[in-house]
Write a protein that holds these residues in place. Structure first.
Motif, PDB file in Angstrom:
ATOM      1  N   ASP A  43       8.092  10.791  24.020  1.00 40.67           N
ATOM      2  CA  ASP A  43       7.696  11.985  24.026  1.00 40.67           C
ATOM      3  C   ASP A  43       6.578  12.193  22.773  1.00 40.67           C
ATOM      4  O   ASP A  43       6.950  11.488  21.632  1.00 40.67           O
ATOM      5  N   ILE A  44       5.752  13.091  22.676  1.00 46.40           N
ATOM      6  CA  ILE A  44       4.776  13.276  21.385  1.00 46.40           C
ATOM      7  C   ILE A  44       5.129  14.639  20.808  1.00 46.40           C
ATOM      8  O   ILE A  44       5.389  15.572  21.487  1.00 46.40           O
ATOM      9  N   PRO A  45       5.238  14.506  19.537  1.00 48.38           N
ATOM     10  CA  PRO A  45       5.679  15.959  18.826  1.00 48.38           C
ATOM     11  C   PRO A  45       4.423  16.874  19.112  1.00 48.38           C
ATOM     12  O   PRO A  45       3.251  16.591  19.074  1.00 48.38           O
ATOM     13  N   THR A  46       4.779  18.259  18.986  1.00 42.08           N
ATOM     14  CA  THR A  46       3.882  19.281  19.009  1.00 42.08           C
ATOM     15  C   THR A  46       2.863  19.341  17.792  1.00 42.08           C
ATOM     16  O   THR A  46       1.728  19.305  17.453  1.00 42.08           O
ATOM     17  N   LYS A  47       3.650  19.387  16.522  1.00 43.91           N
ATOM     18  CA  LYS A  47       3.256  18.955  15.386  1.00 43.91           C
ATOM     19  C   LYS A  47       3.943  17.817  14.388  1.00 43.91           C
ATOM     20  O   LYS A  47       5.202  17.571  14.942  1.00 43.91           O
ATOM     21  N   GLY A  48       3.364  17.163  13.477  1.00 42.19           N
ATOM     22  CA  GLY A  48       4.020  16.329  12.814  1.00 42.19           C
ATOM     23  C   GLY A  48       3.514  14.760  13.276  1.00 42.19           C
ATOM     24  O   GLY A  48       2.942  14.591  14.259  1.00 42.19           O
ATOM     25  N   LYS A  49       4.402  13.889  12.831  1.00 43.53           N
ATOM     26  CA  LYS A  49       4.071  12.304  13.112  1.00 43.53           C
ATOM     27  C   LYS A  49       5.265  11.662  13.357  1.00 43.53           C
ATOM     28  O   LYS A  49       6.218  11.724  13.026  1.00 43.53           O
ATOM     29  N   VAL A  50       5.075  10.753  14.658  1.00 41.71           N
ATOM     30  CA  VAL A  50       6.123   9.663  14.751  1.00 41.71           C
ATOM     31  C   VAL A  50       5.230   8.412  14.464  1.00 41.71           C
ATOM     32  O   VAL A  50       4.347   8.221  15.251  1.00 41.71           O
ATOM     33  N   LEU A  51       5.933   7.616  13.674  1.00 45.91           N
ATOM     34  CA  LEU A  51       5.396   6.361  13.426  1.00 45.91           C
ATOM     35  C   LEU A  51       6.070   5.044  13.852  1.00 45.91           C
ATOM     36  O   LEU A  51       7.514   5.057  13.443  1.00 45.91           O
ATOM     37  N   LEU A  52       5.507   4.332  14.606  1.00 45.55           N
ATOM     38  CA  LEU A  52       6.458   3.078  15.063  1.00 45.55           C
ATOM     39  C   LEU A  52       6.013   2.059  14.193  1.00 45.55           C
ATOM     40  O   LEU A  52       4.723   1.711  14.426  1.00 45.55           O
ATOM     41  N   GLU A  53       6.687   1.402  13.298  1.00 48.09           N
ATOM     42  CA  GLU A  53       6.195   0.335  12.592  1.00 48.09           C
ATOM     43  C   GLU A  53       4.969   0.642  11.606  1.00 48.09           C
ATOM     44  O   GLU A  53       3.960  -0.232  11.705  1.00 48.09           O
ATOM     45  N   GLY A  54       4.915   1.961  11.505  1.00 46.42           N
ATOM     46  CA  GLY A  54       3.772   2.580  10.504  1.00 46.42           C
ATOM     47  C   GLY A  54       2.357   2.826  11.561  1.00 46.42           C
ATOM     48  O   GLY A  54       1.503   3.447  11.284  1.00 46.42           O
ATOM     49  N   GLN A  55       2.789   2.935  12.893  1.00 49.08           N
ATOM     50  CA  GLN A  55       1.663   3.261  13.599  1.00 49.08           C
ATOM     51  C   GLN A  55       2.048   4.574  14.320  1.00 49.08           C
ATOM     52  O   GLN A  55       2.830   4.939  15.061  1.00 49.08           O
ATOM     53  N   ASN A  56       0.747   5.622  14.372  1.00 51.93           N
ATOM     54  CA  ASN A  56       1.160   6.885  14.840  1.00 51.93           C
ATOM     55  C   ASN A  56       1.225   6.630  16.261  1.00 51.93           C
ATOM     56  O   ASN A  56       0.112   6.461  16.739  1.00 51.93           O
ATOM     57  N   ILE A  57       2.317   7.333  16.990  1.00 51.25           N
ATOM     58  CA  ILE A  57       2.015   6.932  18.306  1.00 51.25           C
ATOM     59  C   ILE A  57       1.446   7.957  19.104  1.00 51.25           C
ATOM     60  O   ILE A  57       0.908   7.820  20.254  1.00 51.25           O
ATOM     61  N   ALA A  58       0.776   9.122  18.391  1.00 49.72           N
ATOM     62  CA  ALA A  58      -0.152  10.078  18.937  1.00 49.72           C
ATOM     63  C   ALA A  58      -1.345   9.374  19.386  1.00 49.72           C
ATOM     64  O   ALA A  58      -2.265   9.929  20.079  1.00 49.72           O
ATOM     65  N   SER A  59      -1.793   8.329  18.658  1.00 47.78           N
ATOM     66  CA  SER A  59      -2.924   7.645  18.703  1.00 47.78           C
ATOM     67  C   SER A  59      -3.237   6.593  19.922  1.00 47.78           C
ATOM     68  O   SER A  59      -4.197   5.980  20.210  1.00 47.78           O
ATOM     69  N   LEU A  60      -1.931   6.587  20.771  1.00 48.09           N
ATOM     70  CA  LEU A  60      -1.744   5.413  21.625  1.00 48.09           C
ATOM     71  C   LEU A  60      -1.804   6.149  23.159  1.00 48.09           C
ATOM     72  O   LEU A  60      -1.479   7.199  23.400  1.00 48.09           O
ATOM     73  N   SER A  61      -2.505   5.432  24.098  1.00 44.27           N
ATOM     74  CA  SER A  61      -2.649   5.995  25.305  1.00 44.27           C
ATOM     75  C   SER A  61      -1.230   5.611  26.045  1.00 44.27           C
ATOM     76  O   SER A  61      -0.319   4.883  25.528  1.00 44.27           O
ATOM     77  N   GLU A  62      -1.055   6.218  27.151  1.00 45.71           N
ATOM     78  CA  GLU A  62       0.387   6.135  27.920  1.00 45.71           C
ATOM     79  C   GLU A  62       0.595   4.933  28.245  1.00 45.71           C
ATOM     80  O   GLU A  62       1.750   4.263  28.159  1.00 45.71           O
TER      81      GLU A  62
END
Length: 222
Positions: free
Chosen positions: A57-76
């Motif tokens: 899931d993607i946060p409403t606010k804030g960041k989730v970083l997987l090995e330094g990469q913001n998952i919000a910037s990724l396509s499904e």
């Protein structure tokens, strides 16, 4: 570099005109080689936290970083591939395919992600041996006990050599002895360098981890 990092993560669900915050500024780091237990009662937000840690899931606010990469910037599609390769999931219900043998269940993620045939066979056999089920390789889930099925699920979660194993109440459907065997496997894996995050409401189970955090009302307890 941290495997997963949550930075001031909020998750707000909308129910009609009412906003219901499940996470309220959760910050959490998972370092390589860690064995972390995330504890909390029902309604504390730990299941939503698991979805964030697992990039489900993607946060409403804030960041989730997987090995330094913001998952919000990724396509499904990119997220799906990352989940399949970087994170191994073990759920309370083992979720094995009933028409596949134990060996075929372990092989399935590698086939989806187009591993070479030789590696698929070598790795699946090694993993079943690791979890003590070489002699059950050609048995179907209906022929396995609950504890054996969960061990197959762990082998399957390890099949793509993920950076993180994420276990959601992994002993919840098991008796005490089978649950202990599963926790012993996690401890052995962690001693070999595998990073494990375990979601649980049970303090005795959480005590098996090297690090514990507790959630209350969508945030970490002080």
């Amino acid at each position: 570099m941290n495997i997963i990092e949550l930075e001031d993560v909020w998750k707000i669900y909308r129910m009609g005109e009412v906003e219901v915050p499940a996470l309220r500024g959760l910050s959490l780091k998972v370092e390589p080689g860690e064995f972390l237990a995330v504890m909390g009662p029902s309604g504390s937000g730990k299941s939503t936290a698991m979805n964030m840690i697992g990039c489900l899931d993607i946060p409403t606010k804030g960041k989730v970083l997987l090995e330094g990469q913001n998952i919000a910037s990724l396509s499904e599609r990119e997220l799906s591939r990352i989940r399949g390769r970087k994170i191994g999931f073990v759920f309370q219900s083992h979720n094995l395919y009933p028409t596949l043998t134990a060996l075929e269940n372990v092989q399935l993620p590698m086939r989806i992600h187009e591993f070479g045939e030789e590696e698929i066979w070598d790795r699946s056999e090694e993993l079943l041996e690791l979890v003590g089920l070489s002699d059950r390789a050609h048995h179907y889930p209906s022929q396995l006990s609950g504890g054996q099925s969960q061990r197959v699920a762990i082998a399957r979660a390890l099949s793509t050599d993920p950076a993180l194993i994420l276990a959601d109440e992994p002993t919840g459907n098991l008796d005490t002895e089978a649950g202990k065997e599963i926790l012993d496997i996690f401890s052995t894996l962690n001693a070999r360098g595998v990073t494990v995050v375990m979601i649980t409401h049970d303090e005795k189970i959480a005590a098996r981890a090297s690090e514990n955090v507790r959630m209350v009302d969508g945030r970490l307890a002080a």
